[in-house]
Design a protein around this motif. Structure first.
Motif, short mmCIF file in Angstrom:
data_model
loop_
_atom_site.label_atom_id
_atom_site.label_comp_id
_atom_site.label_asym_id
_atom_site.label_seq_id
_atom_site.Cartn_x
_atom_site.Cartn_y
_atom_site.Cartn_z
N GLN B 128 0.84 -1.20 0.00
CA GLN B 128 0.00 0.00 0.00
C GLN B 128 0.87 1.25 0.00
O GLN B 128 0.65 2.19 -0.77
CB GLN B 128 -0.91 0.01 1.24
CG GLN B 128 -2.01 -1.06 1.22
CD GLN B 128 -2.85 -1.07 2.50
OE1 GLN B 128 -2.33 -0.89 3.60
NE2 GLN B 128 -4.14 -1.31 2.35
N ARG B 129 1.92 1.22 0.84
CA ARG B 129 2.79 2.40 0.93
C ARG B 129 3.63 2.56 -0.34
O ARG B 129 3.90 3.66 -0.79
CB ARG B 129 3.68 2.31 2.17
CG ARG B 129 3.92 3.68 2.78
CD ARG B 129 4.48 3.65 4.17
NE ARG B 129 5.69 2.88 4.29
CZ ARG B 129 5.73 1.64 4.77
NH1 ARG B 129 4.63 1.05 5.19
NH2 ARG B 129 6.87 1.01 4.85
N CYS B 143 -8.00 3.82 2.87
CA CYS B 143 -7.34 2.53 2.99
C CYS B 143 -8.20 1.55 3.78
O CYS B 143 -8.94 1.91 4.68
CB CYS B 143 -5.99 2.82 3.67
SG CYS B 143 -5.24 1.52 4.60
N ARG B 159 2.95 2.41 9.84
CA ARG B 159 3.69 3.33 8.96
C ARG B 159 2.80 3.80 7.80
O ARG B 159 2.79 4.96 7.45
CB ARG B 159 4.97 2.66 8.42
CG ARG B 159 6.20 2.92 9.30
CD ARG B 159 7.51 2.56 8.58
NE ARG B 159 7.66 1.11 8.43
CZ ARG B 159 8.09 0.29 9.39
NH1 ARG B 159 8.43 0.77 10.57
NH2 ARG B 159 8.20 -1.00 9.17
N THR B 160 2.06 2.86 7.26
CA THR B 160 1.15 3.22 6.15
C THR B 160 0.06 4.18 6.62
O THR B 160 -0.25 5.16 5.95
CB THR B 160 0.52 1.94 5.55
OG1 THR B 160 1.56 1.13 5.03
CG2 THR B 160 -0.46 2.28 4.43
N GLU B 163 0.14 7.94 6.45
CA GLU B 163 -0.10 8.63 5.18
C GLU B 163 -1.54 8.55 4.71
O GLU B 163 -1.85 8.92 3.58
CB GLU B 163 0.84 8.04 4.11
CG GLU B 163 2.30 8.14 4.52
CD GLU B 163 3.24 7.58 3.46
OE1 GLU B 163 2.99 7.83 2.27
OE2 GLU B 163 4.20 6.89 3.83
#
Lengths: 304, 304
Positions: B128-129, B143, B159-160, B163
């Motif tokens: 995804q990232r 998402c 982490r994703t 964003e």
């Protein structure tokens, strides 16, 4: 208009992930009548044991509830003990002591015998019908029931339903009574048994109202702290029928408002153990949360 | 505005109490893009195997979906086999064959690299990232994820999420990700991870939208016949982001409308197996059901 309820008055012992309460005030007629007391005078027919604390009756009286129909039977008060897991969606019953409730034979006092509305809380369907036999035909009869009666006394229950205008049950009960998983079809099947209106309570997910061919969906209020779900269903019924007692119309729009008032009262009920939230709750807070329900559910129309 | 989705395109075999369908069109990117196609052009990044029927891509093209980003990998198409019980609320996965999906390395075609909106369907959070790294910063990133990634790749997922603007998950996933049963608190915890907006899907019970401090509750449409719940969540996301692509504002009122469009598309999705309902569905029917949602949820204001 006058509202009569027949049901249980109990002493509950409840454990939730957030604490516990022992031998506190409970029972379907109790939650119902205190909830409805924000809208109208409620007459209660129930039974308690000789051990029932007078302070509890005093609390009901302080809410304007007429407890003249609460008889004191020989023996102990009905007791229920249950607990909830973290999801808070279903009570696990640990113990039921029927005590005086086992011999409950509802007797409607003379001055209660011309009720405009009646709520038959979850008791033996034969007793529910017996109560209706003691009063002049009310404008609106609403009724609750449970799996125990659906399984064990279905013929009796169906006889009672013929005299009922509004059935208020949870989704599992509606499915079981109708023998149908789909709730739209289940509500239609239940309407075939008598009620013109079916309300399906779905706990944390809210409630569905089926009135004639119309459907209304109300969410439950998203609360940050739910302490004890006990009594939410009867508080819902109390808010719902309380509103109808003030505005006695079976018009769909009026029933929708009543469902929101029911949802409002249920949302307050679960904020504390037992009926404790109702000890401080004001009419103003009820109106405020009704307006919050509007914000919670409002979305704009399509451009024409 | 342009909408990019990355996710799966699959062949599903589904059994419900109402019938079964073998090797039919499925996959998160498929349901999402066809649903969103009623609002905007959708660019799809996905992978299929050499055995993938061309007729399926033709169907997507017929809906105006740009399938130029669907790569044909060496091997077979991703396959999922599952079944639903009478309650229809949860799929039991009987078999998953990842096939080409196991080596999926999303490659965003040049002409897709300036999307206004991106939907990262349920795939490895690292992928995804990686997709976000291939495009200029979109106006809105939404998402999805699932228990598998929450359990096994939580650090990567977090982490994703930094964003991501809008997380769209079901209630169990929200609770698991936040480590919190209460959904109000869970959504706030998730906002602390990045998203300003959290949408919690609750299947037959509808959806909750948390945007900033505001909450919106939408019911699911009470359907008489639900044939196959597969793809409802991705169809919801497609209707939701489709509306946002047409009206790209993160204003609460606009998000509420988008949630209703999502609920409308999900309600059509489940009326037939696979994406079959979308083969005949018209924009007019969508608008009509939007208006039915209004009737379903409307109640009068309190008298002042």
């Amino acid at each position: 208009m006058s509202l009569l309820v027949v049901g249980s008055v109990a002493l509950d012992s409840v454990k939730t992930p957030f604490g516990k309460a022992d031998e506190v005030l409970g029972g379907s007629a109790t939650y119902f009548s205190v909830s409805a007391s924000y809208f109208t005078t409620v007459n209660v027919v129930a039974t308690v044991g000789e051990d029932f604390p007078d302070a509890h009756l005093e609390f009901l009286r302080s809410r304007g509830v007429d407890v003249g129909g609460v008889e004191t039977g020989k023996g102990k008060t009905f007791r229920w003990r249950g607990e909830y897991s973290y999801q808070l969606n279903e009570a696990k019953t640990l113990e039921t002591q029927l005590n005086v409730f086992e011999r409950f034979a509802p007797r409607v006092p003379d001055r209660y015998r011309q009720p405009a509305l009646v709520f038959l809380a979850n008791i033996d369907p034969a007793l529910q019908r017996d109560v209706l036999g003691q009063v002049t035909r009310p404008k609106i009869v609403a009724c609750d029931t449970m799996n125990f009666w659906i399984e064990g006394r279905q013929a009796e229950l169906k006889r009672t339903l013929r005299e009922v205008d509004i059935l208020i049950v949870n989704d599992g009960e509606a499915r079981q009574l109708a023998g149908e998983v789909n709730l739209v079809k289940a509500s239609r099947a239940i309407m075939g048994l008598g009620p013109s209106t079916v309300i399906i309570k779905r706990g944390e997910y809210g409630a569905l109202l089926f009135s004639g061919a119309k459907v209304f969906a109300a969410p439950a209020f998203p609360l940050e702290n739910v302490f004890d779900p006990t009594g939410a269903g009867d508080s819902f019924a109390g808010g719902f029928l309380g509103h109808l007692a003030k505005h006695p119309s079976m018009d769909h729009a009026n029933l929708c408002k009543a469902v929101i008032f029911g949802s409002v009262l249920a949302s307050f009920c679960v904020e504390a153990f037992s009926l404790d939230r109702f000890r401080t709750l004001t009419r103003l807070e009820i109106q405020q949360r009704y307006r919050e329900f509007k914000h919670l559910t409002f979305f704009e129309d399509l451009e024409p």
